[in-house]
Design an enzyme around this catalytic site. Structure first.
Site, PDB file in Angstrom:
ATOM      1  N   GLU A  29       0.611  -1.349  -0.052  1.00 37.04           N
ATOM      2  CA  GLU A  29      -0.068  -0.061  -0.100  1.00 37.04           C
ATOM      3  C   GLU A  29       0.950   1.399   0.083  1.00 37.04           C
ATOM      4  OE1 GLU A  29      -2.822  -0.219   3.325  1.00 37.04           O
ATOM      5  OE2 GLU A  29      -4.058  -1.440   1.912  1.00 37.04           O
ATOM      6  N   GLU A  46      -6.568  -7.722  -0.249  1.00 34.37           N
ATOM      7  CA  GLU A  46      -7.359  -7.457   1.110  1.00 34.37           C
ATOM      8  C   GLU A  46      -8.916  -7.169   0.831  1.00 34.37           C
ATOM      9  OE1 GLU A  46      -5.292  -5.006   3.834  1.00 34.37           O
ATOM     10  OE2 GLU A  46      -3.489  -5.556   3.005  1.00 34.37           O
TER      11      GLU A  46
HETATM   12  C1  GAL Z   1      -4.409  -2.510   5.145  1.00 37.98           C
HETATM   13  C2  GAL Z   1      -3.028  -2.943   5.447  1.00 37.98           C
HETATM   14  C3  GAL Z   1      -3.062  -4.265   6.058  1.00 37.98           C
HETATM   15  C4  GAL Z   1      -3.844  -4.056   7.414  1.00 37.98           C
HETATM   16  C5  GAL Z   1      -5.241  -3.235   7.123  1.00 37.98           C
HETATM   17  C6  GAL Z   1      -6.160  -2.995   8.121  1.00 37.98           C
HETATM   18  O1  GAL Z   1      -4.118  -0.924   4.993  1.00 37.98           O
HETATM   19  O2  GAL Z   1      -2.233  -3.352   4.154  1.00 37.98           O
HETATM   20  O3  GAL Z   1      -1.937  -4.801   6.490  1.00 37.98           O
HETATM   21  O4  GAL Z   1      -3.106  -3.177   8.194  1.00 37.98           O
HETATM   22  O5  GAL Z   1      -4.992  -2.452   6.400  1.00 37.98           O
HETATM   23  O6  GAL Z   1      -6.383  -4.324   9.020  1.00 37.98           O
END
Ligand code: GAL
Length: 831
Positions: free
Chosen positions: A187, A256
């Site tokens: 990110e 994600e």
């Molecule tokens: C994203 C990040 C993850 C985790 C998630 C929130 O931005 O890539 O590692 O932190 O947010 O749980």
């Protein structure tokens, strides 16, 4: 040129090459184009889920991975956590739950693929985002994640080490292993603005460095809209249907899909409904997605001091499809499993078919994927309140608000994201029948020795200024003593005034002592980690000792240049004297300061059973509400195999160990906010982490996971370091299991109920086939029902671990309902 060489050249010139550097026939070729990730030339629809190996134990891995596979996953994703693997520069640890190779082999043995997100910046609510603190303290480093040679050298060193280890074990798909995709950075696109041109240079360097490692499978960069080719830019978020990768040859990937959210100390319990997660997934595949990963599929536990922060709780349950302890989180697990089956059945047409879309207005649309042989359809309704009835290809369909119906043959709705058939499991905690806790627990105690620090101000390090905390501690401990002394005599202009001690700290918790007496403590209650502590004090003539114990509670893990965020007492620290309206300030910031890292008990490892300290533990009158106190007890573990938790209600804040293994920080006195919770949760409309939270006004975390593998059959030890003061007398161990299971299933489908983990269904509390109302635990019959339905369900289910009932008139008898009523079977079973 040979044929193989020619093919490699063709792929190379197409810019999409991940040729296998093949080790015989076992190698898997992973390539991609704009329509999919190709495994051995076949485009695939891939469902993946995150399980972070250090957040569980090797003993849990096979079961978690099996449940993930059963839930319809093709792949397991994990980050790699640099700080725990390289706790000191060039000293590595891959033991126990850090055994990433064993984890990946367990994935492979289960027949699943793996996605390896090396980062090595991971965010992940993990201490310092996964960076080791020694990295920050290297000369010349300035800041992380930018065009800085010292940083880049270390990042490359660690990344190469991991890649080499994995290559050595033949774990990349190109070597016949399970890893089909790898990730570099994380990110960075979200935060790169403030890094300016150096950020751009850095991200290009990351891409080149990753490529140069020759892993033979594609690399992704998430949330990186300028990802240099051939890096695949992927999406992270609660929804990714409107995402398009920056390269037309990149498949649409979602690294994600946040299945819920994490919890903070002081925060309530986040929940994201199964309907909404399923909706987001279905929308993603409707709009051309081909790979999606649940973040998290199993969240687990932040053992030790691994929680990020500041103030990330020890639980990392995340409301994921598998709960913190590894139980199925139902109905989420089951509802998504059904969705995966349906999507998989459409794999070919989704990755090869022509796509057309019809817009019905009011956020309602139909998407058709068609090949010569077959077609599959999605009917979606993104309206947040209004159900839609449409005529599609000559047939009428009703699509509930905020839902997607999937018609694998474009005729029959096989799945709708808002209609849940999967069971709801109500989890319960059971008392430990192995002994009569909490009464049976006999406590030993000993004070943390603070005379030398709080009273005498002794420490091994001296400076004439205040120092940033992690610079001094290298994060070896949460705790750092800042100590100075002030000489008072009657000539001092401040003498005789009303004195206040002022301490400006950048966090995260402060305990202040004057002449050995505790004068007050302060911590951040609403996310204000930078705060001023002010307290009226009295000083004596002569030498006065001011000792400040600063505690960090998880180092920051996110944001542009977050690595530079200071912790600890940076000052000013001052005495403020008030006399008839006049204010006299005596700044102590440039005094002689003495520092001591950590607690004496940490240094002595009072939690370590192999070191005998028995003589110094006292059994007489273990105190309550005493700060800086160590407690210890022995206990028998709960019988059976259900996951174990320890209830730490009554204690303040501290750190807990079972048989010498850390189960993390605890802080049950930190209550979650009073407002913002609700018992009902509308799945409709965009999710955010403040939606559908529960547990307001209660301890953010009262129960702490004790993995079964930490326990012995006979006697076990629980050691606590209590920092703030509390009582151990309520502490007890419990197991977490399914208490009851409910399901509501429409006619034409099958109702399935299971008690999990070997328990059997003992009773049917409710059964109705007709138009039952209410939710699990509060079902009531509607206007109609089938005759003898309770005994039909009892016969099918009682005494069994699980049961399946076909929901039809044939199987259950015809309910006496009017013609228009959609009939459904609702059952509540007691486990
Ligand atoms: C994203 C990040 C993850 C985790 C998630 C929130 O931005 O890539 O590692 O932190 O947010 O749980």
């Amino acid at each position: 040129m040979t044929m193989a060489g020619l093919r490699a050249l063709q792929l190379l010139t197409a810019g999409l090459v991940f040729v296998c550097f093949c080790l015989g026939s076992l190698a898997t070729e992973v390539t991609y184009d704009g329509r999919g990730i190709k495994i051995n030339g076949e485009r695939r629809v891939l469902i993946s889920g995150s399980i972070h190996y250090p957040r569980s134990t090797p003993g849990m891995w096979p079961d978690l991975i099996r449940k993930a596979k059963e839930g319809g996953l093709d792949a397991i994703e994990t980050y790699v956590f640099w700080n725990v693997h390289e706790p000191r520069r060039r000293q590595y640890d891959f033991s126990g739950n850090l055994d990433i190779i064993r984890f990946l082999k367990t994935v492979q043995e289960a027949g699943l693929y793996a996605v390896l997100r090396i980062g090595p910046y991971v965010c992940a609510e993990w201490n310092y985002g996964g960076f080791p603190v020694w990295l920050h303290n290297l000369p010349g480093i300035q800041e992380f994640r930018t065009d800085n040679p010292v940083y880049m050298n270390e990042m490359k060193n660690f990344t190469t080490l991991i890649v080499d280890m994995i290559k050595q074990e033949n774990l990349f798909a190109s070597q016949g292993g399970p890893i089909i995709i790898a990730q570099i950075e994380n990110e960075y696109g979200n935060v790169m603005g403030p890094y300016g041109d150096a950020g751009k240079t850095y991200i290009n360097w990351c891409a080149n460095m990753a490529e140069s490692l020759g892993i033979g499978v594609p690399w992704v960069m998430c949330q990186q809209s300028d990802a240099p080719k051939p890096m695949i830019n992927t999406c992270n978020g609660w929804y990714c249907d409107s995402f398009t990768p920056n390269n037309p040859n990149s498949p649409k990937m979602w690294t994600e899909n946040w299945t819920g959210w994490f919890k903070n100390w002081g925060g309530a319990d986040p929940h994201r409904t199964a309907e909404d997660v399923a909706y987001a997934v279905a929308r993603f595949f409707q709009t051309g997605g081909v790979f999606q990963n649940y973040y998290m599929y199993h969240g687990g536990t932040n053992f030790g001091r691994t929680a990020g922060g500041p103030y990330i709780a020890t639980t990392y349950d995340y409301d994921a499809p598998l709960d913190e302890y590894g139980n199925l989180n139902q109905p989420k697990w089951g509802h998504l499993k059904e969705l995966h089956l349906v999507l998989k059945s459409m794999e070919k047409v989704l990755t090869h078919g022509d796509v057309s879309h019809t817009d019905f207005g009011n956020f309602v649309g139909a998407t058709i994927y068609a090949t010569n042989e077959t077609s599959s359809c999605f009917l979606s309704n993104a309206n947040t309140t209004t159900d839609a009835t449409i005529t599609f290809q000559g047939k009428q369909y009703t699509i509930p608000a905020w839902s997607v119906s999937i018609l694998p043959d474009c005729k029959k709705e096989v799945y709708n994201t808002a209609k849940i058939s999967a069971q709801t499991s109500v989890m319960v905690k059971k008392v430990n029948v192995a002994e009569d806790q909490p009464m049976s627990l006999k406590w030993l105690w000993r004070p943390e020795q603070i005379t030398e620090t709080a009273l005498q101000g002794k420490g091994p390090m001296v400076a004439s200024h205040l120092m940033e905390q992690k610079f001094v501690t290298n994060d070896a401990s949460d705790y750092l003593w800042y100590m100075t002394s002030v000489n008072m005599d009657e000539k001092d202009p401040i003498w005789g005034t009303d004195l206040t001690l002022l301490v400006n700290t950048t966090g995260h918790v402060l305990h202040a002592y004057v002449n050995g007496n505790h004068i007050g403590s302060q911590w951040a209650e609403h996310g204000g980690f930078v705060f001023a502590f002010e307290k009226a004090i009295k000083l004596k003539p002569g030498r006065n000792q001011i000792s400040l114990l600063s505690a960090t509670v998880g180092l920051k893990n996110y944001g542009a240049m977050y690595d530079l965020t200071p912790t600890g007492i940076l000052g000013p620290v001052a005495l403020i004297g008030k006399k008839t309206g006049e204010e006299i300030v005596k700044d102590l910031s440039s005094n002689k300061w003495t520092f001591k890292v950590g607690l004496n008990g940490e240094e002595k490892q009072l939690y370590n059973e192999d070191l005998s300290h028995d003589s110094e533990w006292k059994s007489e009158n273990p105190p309550t509400n005493r700060m800086m106190t160590w407690y210890k007890t022995t206990f028998k573990p709960p019988l059976g195999t259900d996951p174990v938790v320890v209830d730490l209600q009554g204690l303040g804040k501290g750190h807990a160990w079972v048989n010498g293994k850390s189960i993390g920080r605890y802080w049950p006195t930190f209550l979650s906010q009073q407002d913002g919770c609700s018992n009902t949760c509308d799945y409709r409309g965009p999710y955010s982490d403040s939606k559908c939270v529960t547990n307001c006004g209660h301890p953010s975390q009262r129960w702490y996971h004790v993995p079964r593998s930490f326990l012995r059959d006979d006697e076990n030890t629980l050691t606590l370091f209590e920092e703030m003061g509390g009582s151990p007398y309520l502490v007890n161990f419990q197991t977490v299991t399914v208490g009851s299971a409910c399901a509501t299933v429409q006619e034409g489908k099958t109702l399935e109920l299971s008690c999990q983990s070997g328990q059997t269904i003992s009773e049917i509390r409710f059964a109705s086939f007709g138009d039952p109302q209410g939710t699990c635990g509060s079902f009531v019959k509607g206007s109609c029902d089938a005759k003898d339905i309770l005994s039909t369900v009892q016969n099918a289910c009682v005494g069994k671990e699980s049961c399946c009932i076909e929901v039809s008139k044939n199987a259950l008898g015809a309910p006496n309902c009017g013609g228009n009523i959609t009939k459904r079977l609702a059952v509540e079973a007691v486990c």
